[in-house]
Design a protein around this motif. Structure first.
Motif, PDB file in Angstrom:
ATOM      1  N   LEU A 227       0.882  -1.265  -0.135  1.00 41.20           N
ATOM      2  CA  LEU A 227       0.045   0.004  -0.107  1.00 41.20           C
ATOM      3  C   LEU A 227       0.784   1.168   0.224  1.00 41.20           C
ATOM      4  O   LEU A 227       0.765   2.150  -0.528  1.00 41.20           O
ATOM      5  CB  LEU A 227      -1.137  -0.095   1.219  1.00 41.20           C
ATOM      6  CG  LEU A 227      -2.072   0.982   1.475  1.00 41.20           C
ATOM      7  CD1 LEU A 227      -3.137   0.628   2.057  1.00 41.20           C
ATOM      8  CD2 LEU A 227      -1.600   2.514   1.866  1.00 41.20           C
ATOM      9  N   TYR A 228       2.062   1.308   0.768  1.00 43.44           N
ATOM     10  CA  TYR A 228       2.596   2.413   1.047  1.00 43.44           C
ATOM     11  C   TYR A 228       3.565   2.614  -0.231  1.00 43.44           C
ATOM     12  O   TYR A 228       4.096   3.764  -0.751  1.00 43.44           O
ATOM     13  CB  TYR A 228       3.514   2.356   2.264  1.00 43.44           C
ATOM     14  CG  TYR A 228       3.100   2.565   3.378  1.00 43.44           C
ATOM     15  CD1 TYR A 228       2.550   3.956   3.807  1.00 43.44           C
ATOM     16  CD2 TYR A 228       2.271   1.634   4.255  1.00 43.44           C
ATOM     17  CE1 TYR A 228       1.988   4.296   4.987  1.00 43.44           C
ATOM     18  CE2 TYR A 228       1.819   1.952   5.274  1.00 43.44           C
ATOM     19  CZ  TYR A 228       1.277   3.221   5.663  1.00 43.44           C
ATOM     20  OH  TYR A 228       0.794   3.504   6.898  1.00 43.44           O
ATOM     21  N   ARG A 229       4.088   1.519  -0.753  1.00 44.01           N
ATOM     22  CA  ARG A 229       4.739   1.699  -2.158  1.00 44.01           C
ATOM     23  C   ARG A 229       3.773   2.397  -3.226  1.00 44.01           C
ATOM     24  O   ARG A 229       4.426   3.293  -3.891  1.00 44.01           O
ATOM     25  CB  ARG A 229       5.162   0.409  -2.665  1.00 44.01           C
ATOM     26  CG  ARG A 229       5.471   0.148  -4.244  1.00 44.01           C
ATOM     27  CD  ARG A 229       5.792  -1.102  -4.499  1.00 44.01           C
ATOM     28  NE  ARG A 229       7.062  -1.490  -3.846  1.00 44.01           N
ATOM     29  CZ  ARG A 229       8.419  -1.272  -4.419  1.00 44.01           C
ATOM     30  NH1 ARG A 229       8.385  -0.650  -5.622  1.00 44.01           N
ATOM     31  NH2 ARG A 229       9.449  -1.440  -3.707  1.00 44.01           N
ATOM     32  N   HIS A 230       2.625   2.031  -3.409  1.00 48.54           N
ATOM     33  CA  HIS A 230       1.858   2.873  -4.330  1.00 48.54           C
ATOM     34  C   HIS A 230       1.443   4.045  -3.837  1.00 48.54           C
ATOM     35  O   HIS A 230       1.157   4.933  -4.859  1.00 48.54           O
ATOM     36  CB  HIS A 230       0.621   1.719  -4.766  1.00 48.54           C
ATOM     37  CG  HIS A 230       0.958   0.467  -5.430  1.00 48.54           C
ATOM     38  ND1 HIS A 230       1.477   0.661  -6.847  1.00 48.54           N
ATOM     39  CD2 HIS A 230       0.979  -0.730  -5.022  1.00 48.54           C
ATOM     40  CE1 HIS A 230       1.824  -0.465  -7.371  1.00 48.54           C
ATOM     41  NE2 HIS A 230       1.294  -1.512  -6.267  1.00 48.54           N
ATOM     42  N   PHE A 231       1.042   4.212  -2.638  1.00 50.74           N
ATOM     43  CA  PHE A 231       0.532   5.480  -2.239  1.00 50.74           C
ATOM     44  C   PHE A 231       1.034   6.068  -0.795  1.00 50.74           C
ATOM     45  O   PHE A 231       0.725   5.489   0.120  1.00 50.74           O
ATOM     46  CB  PHE A 231      -1.134   5.365  -1.966  1.00 50.74           C
ATOM     47  CG  PHE A 231      -1.827   4.583  -3.070  1.00 50.74           C
ATOM     48  CD1 PHE A 231      -2.152   5.296  -4.169  1.00 50.74           C
ATOM     49  CD2 PHE A 231      -2.289   3.410  -3.129  1.00 50.74           C
ATOM     50  CE1 PHE A 231      -2.905   4.865  -5.246  1.00 50.74           C
ATOM     51  CE2 PHE A 231      -3.059   2.960  -4.124  1.00 50.74           C
ATOM     52  CZ  PHE A 231      -3.395   3.758  -5.192  1.00 50.74           C
ATOM     53  N   PRO A 232       2.394   6.647  -1.184  1.00 49.96           N
ATOM     54  CA  PRO A 232       3.058   6.954  -0.157  1.00 49.96           C
ATOM     55  C   PRO A 232       2.344   7.760   0.997  1.00 49.96           C
ATOM     56  O   PRO A 232       2.894   7.777   2.426  1.00 49.96           O
ATOM     57  CB  PRO A 232       4.031   8.084  -0.676  1.00 49.96           C
ATOM     58  CG  PRO A 232       3.946   7.945  -2.025  1.00 49.96           C
ATOM     59  CD  PRO A 232       2.555   7.429  -2.344  1.00 49.96           C
ATOM     60  N   THR A 233       1.248   8.451   0.885  1.00 48.43           N
ATOM     61  CA  THR A 233       0.378   9.213   1.940  1.00 48.43           C
ATOM     62  C   THR A 233      -1.079   8.966   1.692  1.00 48.43           C
ATOM     63  O   THR A 233      -1.446   8.295   0.746  1.00 48.43           O
ATOM     64  CB  THR A 233       0.860  10.694   1.810  1.00 48.43           C
ATOM     65  OG1 THR A 233       0.030  11.194   0.396  1.00 48.43           O
ATOM     66  CG2 THR A 233       2.121  11.132   1.776  1.00 48.43           C
ATOM     67  N   ARG A 234      -1.647   9.075   2.953  1.00 47.45           N
ATOM     68  CA  ARG A 234      -3.100   8.902   2.945  1.00 47.45           C
ATOM     69  C   ARG A 234      -3.689   9.848   1.913  1.00 47.45           C
ATOM     70  O   ARG A 234      -4.673   9.088   1.197  1.00 47.45           O
ATOM     71  CB  ARG A 234      -3.733   9.155   4.462  1.00 47.45           C
ATOM     72  CG  ARG A 234      -5.208   9.070   4.595  1.00 47.45           C
ATOM     73  CD  ARG A 234      -5.536   9.466   5.869  1.00 47.45           C
ATOM     74  NE  ARG A 234      -5.016   8.755   6.858  1.00 47.45           N
ATOM     75  CZ  ARG A 234      -5.680   7.494   7.317  1.00 47.45           C
ATOM     76  NH1 ARG A 234      -6.805   7.209   6.596  1.00 47.45           N
ATOM     77  NH2 ARG A 234      -5.033   6.812   8.227  1.00 47.45           N
ATOM     78  N   GLN A 235      -3.195  11.022   1.844  1.00 50.91           N
ATOM     79  CA  GLN A 235      -3.672  12.041   0.771  1.00 50.91           C
ATOM     80  C   GLN A 235      -3.777  11.525  -0.566  1.00 50.91           C
ATOM     81  O   GLN A 235      -4.657  11.607  -1.312  1.00 50.91           O
ATOM     82  CB  GLN A 235      -3.103  13.352   1.021  1.00 50.91           C
ATOM     83  CG  GLN A 235      -3.740  14.399   0.360  1.00 50.91           C
ATOM     84  CD  GLN A 235      -5.032  14.832   1.123  1.00 50.91           C
ATOM     85  OE1 GLN A 235      -5.976  14.963   0.326  1.00 50.91           O
ATOM     86  NE2 GLN A 235      -5.099  14.818   2.339  1.00 50.91           N
ATOM     87  N   ALA A 236      -2.594  10.788  -1.035  1.00 52.36           N
ATOM     88  CA  ALA A 236      -2.543  10.272  -2.324  1.00 52.36           C
ATOM     89  C   ALA A 236      -3.549   9.014  -2.384  1.00 52.36           C
ATOM     90  O   ALA A 236      -4.136   8.981  -3.608  1.00 52.36           O
ATOM     91  CB  ALA A 236      -0.935   9.769  -2.539  1.00 52.36           C
ATOM     92  N   LEU A 237      -3.460   8.236  -1.548  1.00 47.49           N
ATOM     93  CA  LEU A 237      -4.585   7.292  -1.618  1.00 47.49           C
ATOM     94  C   LEU A 237      -6.130   7.803  -1.846  1.00 47.49           C
ATOM     95  O   LEU A 237      -6.924   7.159  -2.696  1.00 47.49           O
ATOM     96  CB  LEU A 237      -4.591   6.119  -0.692  1.00 47.49           C
ATOM     97  CG  LEU A 237      -5.555   5.055  -0.658  1.00 47.49           C
ATOM     98  CD1 LEU A 237      -5.452   4.297  -1.713  1.00 47.49           C
ATOM     99  CD2 LEU A 237      -5.317   4.278   0.541  1.00 47.49           C
TER     100      LEU A 237
END
Lengths: 188, 188
Positions: free
Chosen positions: A49-59
DNA sequence: ACCTGAACACCGTTCAAGT
DNA sequence: ACCTGAACACCGTTCAAGT
């Protein structure tokens, strides 16, 4: 801008499952939904998850960018159907209702219209600001909107109206009421 | 309503230290400030914090009730100094500025004006609603405020204005601008 | 009657090991 | 190149033991 190299098949599959699960989770639990839970429900490790979306905001942004694009398209539909002033009013109403109904969207749209002198403008910000600008310009030209009101101010005030409506019952009627007070003003 | 039996000396001391530390912590870190940290900084066990303040909301309210009473007193001062319409406008401005400056106060005032069909009305809610009602009635009688606007609606809209101003730079000028747009309306 | 602090549950984030 | 999941840090909340 876009991916130069295509994703590996398993990466692409994970990416898409994460987006789908995240949209559901944010809708259900709001922007604070557990990221660990999202990873588990998508059947991937938390690191993925963190690899694809480094921040909560990005996700959050990736999960809801479709909806935000929908609002932008809706603006152009309304511009064709209605006189400019009415198109703007109806669009703001639909935007507020959507913001209040889909949990998690409020934070996203908030940061999309936040003062971003430091941060780069987000994709969602570009869409929603563009749509607002088109409607505002038409309404100004028509002479039904104060000439000194900027599109971004209107979007921020709409965000405020959502906040006010949430303190009431959060229903469409509260939104209509507060948008109407904002439009008409408070003077006798 | 009030304590029947006075608190034991050590309990009273802990209670007061918790309040003092909590006010600082909320001001510094916002409403999400770590409760564990507050207990530690006050030199008490975490259980003691929970004994005195069962919920975060209870602690928040106790820590800031003085300030909210201050806003209520300020309303009456302004009512004596200025014509009703101006008194109301100035009070809303000061309320918004205070809400934005003291972190943690926004949540408290929000829940104080939230639709509380289920919950009991909070102390802060009583103060702030009372003050708003007095100012609104005077402005209505004077004829400078729309007769159909309820005090609670005004408070919710003010909360919304704070939200909008936070998306801008959060300064006093943004608040003035958005309050002015709300007062004057958006029409040309 | 009140306090302490260990214990438990939960969450975000990183990173060594694996394919 | 990408994934996994254990490990760590941190926080809220409860409760048995203590005074």
């Amino acid at each position: 801008m876009t991916q130069v190299r295509p994703m590996r098949a398993d990466a692409r599959r994970n990416y898409e499952r994460l987006l789908k699960v995240a949209a559901e989770a944010f809708a259900e639990h709001g922007e604070g939904a557990s990221l660990d839970d999202i990873a588990k429900r998508a059947g991937v490790g938390s690191g993925t998850l963190y690899r694809h979306f480094p921040t909560r905001q990005a996700l959050l942004e990736a999960a809801y960018v479709d909806r935000v694009e929908g609002f932008a398209r809706r603006a152009d539909e309304l511009a064709e159907e209605l006189p400019p002033g009415e198109a703007l009013a109806e669009w703001l109403y639909e935007l507020c209702v959507g913001t209040i109904q889909v949990r998690g969207l409020k934070t996203l749209l908030g940061s999309a219209v936040a003062d971003a002198s430091d941060a780069v403008l987000t994709v969602c910000g570009t869409h929603v600001r563009g749509a607002a600008t088109r409607l505002v310009e038409a309404a100004r030209a028509e002479g039904t909107l104060r000439a000194d009101v900027e599109p971004i101010e209107l979007l921020r005030l709409a965000h405020g109206v959502v906040g006010a409506a949430e303190l009431a019952d959060g229903g469409g009627e509260s939104i209509r009421r507060y948008l109407s007070l904002l439009t008409e003003g408070l003077r006798a």
